[in-house]
Scaffold this active site. Structure first.
Site, mmCIF file in Angstrom:
data_model
loop_
_atom_site.group_PDB
_atom_site.id
_atom_site.type_symbol
_atom_site.label_atom_id
_atom_site.label_comp_id
_atom_site.label_asym_id
_atom_site.label_seq_id
_atom_site.Cartn_x
_atom_site.Cartn_y
_atom_site.Cartn_z
ATOM 1 N N LYS A 40 33.479 30.756 44.541
ATOM 2 C CA LYS A 40 34.796 31.354 44.263
ATOM 3 C C LYS A 40 35.535 30.673 43.108
ATOM 4 C CE LYS A 40 35.814 32.980 48.971
ATOM 5 N NZ LYS A 40 36.848 33.077 50.003
ATOM 6 N N ASP A 55 42.035 37.531 49.837
ATOM 7 C CA ASP A 55 42.102 36.922 51.175
ATOM 8 C C ASP A 55 43.525 36.949 51.745
ATOM 9 O OD1 ASP A 55 39.387 36.336 51.404
ATOM 10 O OD2 ASP A 55 39.602 34.390 50.433
#
Ligand code: ATR
Length: 285
Positions: free
Chosen positions: A75, A111
């Site tokens: 990420k 998220d």
């Protein structure tokens, strides 16, 4: 019929290392099928040493992918290598969703949106409280802190075994966010309307500490971003102590929505059937 749908439409991926545990192909596959859209979404494992090359192949079009999801451990590098990371990714220093637009590789992080959308669905009004306690200061807590702050909560207490990690997040996310050691837990929970576990305590059936949620405001909600098991020890204890709870599975489902919309052009629903599909898969493994 299914075959031509897969070969004709946009191609999306989830990459990580390892990636075979990912349930994202099930989620996106369900949406492609129920919406009757052409396209495919598959797990594509990329080792750390090959990740920069993979990103280059996305940018020059040779991978054939329209975009995809990125999970651990890629990420941070995905954020760094994207041409156009958005402001959310920039503050987090990490991206989980990539897409090509106007010849550039764009990146965001969904998220936090997954976290708030799950609470909006399961416990509307959760954001009326002024005070939230976030237990844990690892990678997973960052997007949660950002999302809760962006929703306007004024007092966000991050409590962590290693105080320096909590302090780093308080420094990063602004004056609403304060860092504490676990000894302060009871004190900061006093009157809070939201308690969020982001630690790995209780994950995969491991023991979790005995929690006393009684200092929370009456009507407070307790949520856990861990969703294996679905009812974590923290949630069970909170329920037994009379608090509303929200499990973490919805965060996984909702974080997938923006990516699907970018790659396949339709905004999908998180419905009960999708949830049941993932729960059934969790029971198999
Ligand atoms: P992730 O990126 O998934 O959040 P992580 O960075 O390893 O994973 O963070 C795990 C979180 O669980 C951290 O907040 C960690 O606390 P430390 O920062 O002190 O390591 C917390 N955690 C893990 N095991 C714990 C334990 N036994 N007691 C208290 N906190 C624990």
């Amino acid at each position: 019929m299914d075959d031509s749908r897969e070969t004709l439409g946009p191609k999306a991926f989830v990459t990580g290392f390892p990636v075979k545990h990912s349930r994202s192909p099930l989620i996106h596959g369900y949406w492609l099928k129920t919406l009757g859209l052409p396209g495919s979404y598959r797990a594509h494992e990329v080792a750390p040493a090959e990740f920069a090359g993979f990103i280059a192949s996305l940018k020059d079009g040779s991978s054939g992918f329209t975009g995809g999801n990125v999970t651990i451990p890629h990420k941070e590098l995905a954020y760094q290598l994207a041409d156009c990371p958005d402001a959310l990714s920039e503050e987090l220093g990490a991206s989980n969703t990539l897409w090509i637009e106007d010849g550039k590789l764009h990146a965001t992080n969904t998220d936090g949106r997954g976290f708030t959308a799950n609470l909006d669905e399961r416990h509307p009004g959760w954001d009326q409280t002024g005070t939230a306690v976030i237990f844990g200061a690892g990678g997973a807590s960052r997007a949660v802190i950002q999302a809760v702050r962006d929703r306007g909560l004024k007092n966000i207490h991050v409590v962590n075994r290693t105080l320096s990690r909590a302090q780093e997040l308080a420094d990063r996310f602004g004056a609403q966010v304060r860092a504490h050691a676990p000894e302060a837990l009871n004190e900061v929970m006093s009157g809070a309307g939201l308690f969020i576990n982001t630690t790995s305590l209780g994950m995969d059936g491991e023991a979790a500490p005995q929690m006393d949620f009684s200092p929370l405001a009456s009507g407070a909600v307790v949520t856990d971003i861990v969703y294996v098991p679905l009812r974590t020890p923290m949630l069970i204890q909170a329920e037994q102590q009379g608090f509303a709870t929200v499990d973490g599975l919805g965060m996984l489902l909702h974080q997938a929505v923006p990516g699907f919309a970018k790659w396949f052009g339709r905004t999908p629903d998180v419905d009960a059937e999708l949830r049941a599909l993932i729960v059934a898969d969790m029971e198999k493994h």
